[in-house]
Enzyme design. Sequence first.
Site, PDB file in Angstrom:
ATOM      1  N   CYS A  49       7.036 -14.032  -5.823  1.00 60.61           N
ATOM      2  CA  CYS A  49       7.490 -14.785  -4.780  1.00 60.61           C
ATOM      3  C   CYS A  49       7.891 -16.419  -5.027  1.00 60.61           C
ATOM      4  CB  CYS A  49       6.844 -14.825  -3.454  1.00 60.61           C
ATOM      5  SG  CYS A  49       4.968 -14.968  -3.583  1.00 60.61           S
TER       6      CYS A  49
ATOM      7  N   HIS B  42       5.218 -20.415   1.664  1.00 60.11           N
ATOM      8  CA  HIS B  42       4.837 -21.296   0.604  1.00 60.11           C
ATOM      9  C   HIS B  42       5.884 -22.329   0.561  1.00 60.11           C
ATOM     10  CE1 HIS B  42       2.672 -18.369  -1.840  1.00 60.11           C
ATOM     11  NE2 HIS B  42       3.766 -17.521  -1.874  1.00 60.11           N
TER      12      HIS B  42
HETATM   13  P1  NAD Z   1      -1.246  -5.250  -1.071  1.00 65.30           P
HETATM   14  O1  NAD Z   1      -2.582  -5.409  -1.436  1.00 65.30           O
HETATM   15  O2  NAD Z   1      -0.858  -5.710   0.190  1.00 65.30           O
HETATM   16  O3  NAD Z   1      -0.745  -3.945  -1.270  1.00 65.30           O
HETATM   17  C1  NAD Z   1      -1.207  -3.216  -2.245  1.00 65.30           C
HETATM   18  C2  NAD Z   1      -1.201  -1.709  -1.892  1.00 65.30           C
HETATM   19  O4  NAD Z   1      -1.370  -0.796  -2.808  1.00 65.30           O
HETATM   20  C3  NAD Z   1      -2.183  -1.264  -0.646  1.00 65.30           C
HETATM   21  O5  NAD Z   1      -1.641  -0.319   0.032  1.00 65.30           O
HETATM   22  C4  NAD Z   1      -3.474  -0.638  -1.600  1.00 65.30           C
HETATM   23  O6  NAD Z   1      -3.933   0.364  -0.565  1.00 65.30           O
HETATM   24  C5  NAD Z   1      -2.436   0.059  -2.314  1.00 65.30           C
HETATM   25  N1  NAD Z   1      -3.438   0.567  -3.665  1.00 65.30           N
HETATM   26  C6  NAD Z   1      -4.661  -0.195  -4.080  1.00 65.30           C
HETATM   27  N2  NAD Z   1      -4.981   0.319  -5.186  1.00 65.30           N
HETATM   28  C7  NAD Z   1      -4.028   1.583  -5.498  1.00 65.30           C
HETATM   29  C8  NAD Z   1      -3.859   2.282  -6.640  1.00 65.30           C
HETATM   30  N3  NAD Z   1      -5.121   2.174  -7.453  1.00 65.30           N
HETATM   31  N4  NAD Z   1      -3.047   3.306  -6.803  1.00 65.30           N
HETATM   32  C9  NAD Z   1      -2.031   3.040  -5.680  1.00 65.30           C
HETATM   33  N5  NAD Z   1      -1.880   2.283  -4.853  1.00 65.30           N
HETATM   34  C10 NAD Z   1      -2.951   1.284  -4.634  1.00 65.30           C
HETATM   35  O7  NAD Z   1      -0.573  -6.174  -2.145  1.00 65.30           O
HETATM   36  P2  NAD Z   1       0.772  -6.692  -2.163  1.00 65.30           P
HETATM   37  O8  NAD Z   1       0.655  -8.233  -1.721  1.00 65.30           O
HETATM   38  O9  NAD Z   1       1.957  -5.806  -1.624  1.00 65.30           O
HETATM   39  O10 NAD Z   1       1.073  -6.902  -3.801  1.00 65.30           O
HETATM   40  C11 NAD Z   1       1.738  -6.047  -4.654  1.00 65.30           C
HETATM   41  C12 NAD Z   1       2.403  -6.669  -5.794  1.00 65.30           C
HETATM   42  O11 NAD Z   1       3.235  -7.359  -5.359  1.00 65.30           O
HETATM   43  C13 NAD Z   1       1.308  -7.537  -6.548  1.00 65.30           C
HETATM   44  O12 NAD Z   1       1.759  -7.396  -7.912  1.00 65.30           O
HETATM   45  C14 NAD Z   1       1.699  -8.801  -6.117  1.00 65.30           C
HETATM   46  O13 NAD Z   1       0.978  -9.977  -6.911  1.00 65.30           O
HETATM   47  C15 NAD Z   1       3.053  -8.804  -5.870  1.00 65.30           C
HETATM   48  N6  NAD Z   1       3.587  -9.832  -4.895  1.00 65.30           N
HETATM   49  C16 NAD Z   1       2.926 -10.175  -3.633  1.00 65.30           C
HETATM   50  C17 NAD Z   1       3.409 -10.806  -2.647  1.00 65.30           C
HETATM   51  C18 NAD Z   1       2.791 -11.493  -1.683  1.00 65.30           C
HETATM   52  O14 NAD Z   1       2.996 -12.397  -1.199  1.00 65.30           O
HETATM   53  N7  NAD Z   1       1.863 -10.572  -0.960  1.00 65.30           N
HETATM   54  C19 NAD Z   1       4.847 -11.578  -2.861  1.00 65.30           C
HETATM   55  C20 NAD Z   1       5.604 -11.262  -4.329  1.00 65.30           C
HETATM   56  C21 NAD Z   1       4.768 -10.279  -4.979  1.00 65.30           C
END
Ligand code: NAD
Length: 340
Positions: free
Chosen positions: A141, A221
């Site tokens: 992000c 942010h």
């Molecule tokens: P999150 O924890 O909200 O969601 C991750 C999901 O994956 C959850 O539903 C979890 O239960 C599931 N999960 C966990 N282990 C797993 C596995 N082994 N197999 C399949 N599913 C599994 O995370 P998020 O915030 O959505 O982040 C996901 C990606 O996006 C990360 O790389 C993060 O850095 C990136 N990201 C996050 C944000 C943010 O602000 N949240 C912003 C931009 C990018």
Amino acid sequence: MKLRIGINGYGTIGKRVADAVLKQKDMELIGVTKTKPNFECRIAMENGIDIYASSSDRIKLFEEAGIKVKGSLEDLLKQVDVIIDCTPGGVGASYKPIYEKYGIKAIFQGGEKHDVAGFSFNSYSNYREALGRNFIRVVSCNTTGLCRLLYVMDNAFGIKKARVVLIRRGADPHEDSKGPINSIVTDPVTIPSHHGPDVNKVLKHINITTIAFAVPETLMHVHVLNLELNNTASESEIIKALSNYSRIKILSAKDGIASTSAIIEYARDLGRKRYDIHELIVWKESIKSFGNEVYLSQAVHQEAIVVPENIDAIRAITKTIEDPEISIKTTDESLGIGRW
Ligand code: NAD
């Protein structure tokens, strides 16, 4: 024929990307994976989304909870053209061999290292370089927000040097076990933070230094930028340059928008689902020019800003739309981007 899309990991980013895929005329959401049969699972099913267990040994967890899954991740992979990996940061890398086994193109998120995909993506900055690749990483992000702004400013005026202070939200709103709750944390104390080098994975030539802090806040942010330009730029010229791009929105303190909570309230009043803001927000009054030295402040809704880039990444990786402007316009119209 529509592109068949699967999503591995249905959390903050996964559920938003799933909703966005459902809005694309050229895409079909085949299903999403879940690790646990919780409320998100039930809501997804009510919205007609097919659920797959993240692994076959977890299917029984869903059956015990009375939730009918369509199979496991591997069953999903057999049916899709592209898998969007939205698993927690660092977990996506462990899935790469499985995606390779099924010959599936994959889009990773910013929590993975650049090397996992070998290519880091931002729609404005390098769409054409992504065409036809097997793996893409949509940058985080913060990096997405920085790439959008720096790409536009570099195109318009040339950037000699960018100095950025990032004030990071401590956690997403639902993350009840993350912090800080009573501190401003250096992230890290040394310079640069990882954001500058990450920008350089996309915009290789930009001279940038970043410093980051995490604060007890969950909404957005904020970035404070100081740009040394190759050419002079007045405040009105900067506003004109930024206004040409739908994914950058200039809001004004005069209109009552002087904080991240005011931006969020605006999005809520607009009726945005989950108050999602896909646009990078720049505060009009923060734009200050001293000839070829410019200051500005911008805000990033961390949960939503990468969603349109994921949709463009699907079209780039499959080479179904080669012109970035066409994909960006299609995505923006489908998500209501730019309508404030
Ligand atoms: P999150 O924890 O909200 O969601 C991750 C999901 O994956 C959850 O539903 C979890 O239960 C599931 N999960 C966990 N282990 C797993 C596995 N082994 N197999 C399949 N599913 C599994 O995370 P998020 O915030 O959505 O982040 C996901 C990606 O996006 C990360 O790389 C993060 O850095 C990136 N990201 C996050 C944000 C943010 O602000 N949240 C912003 C931009 C990018």
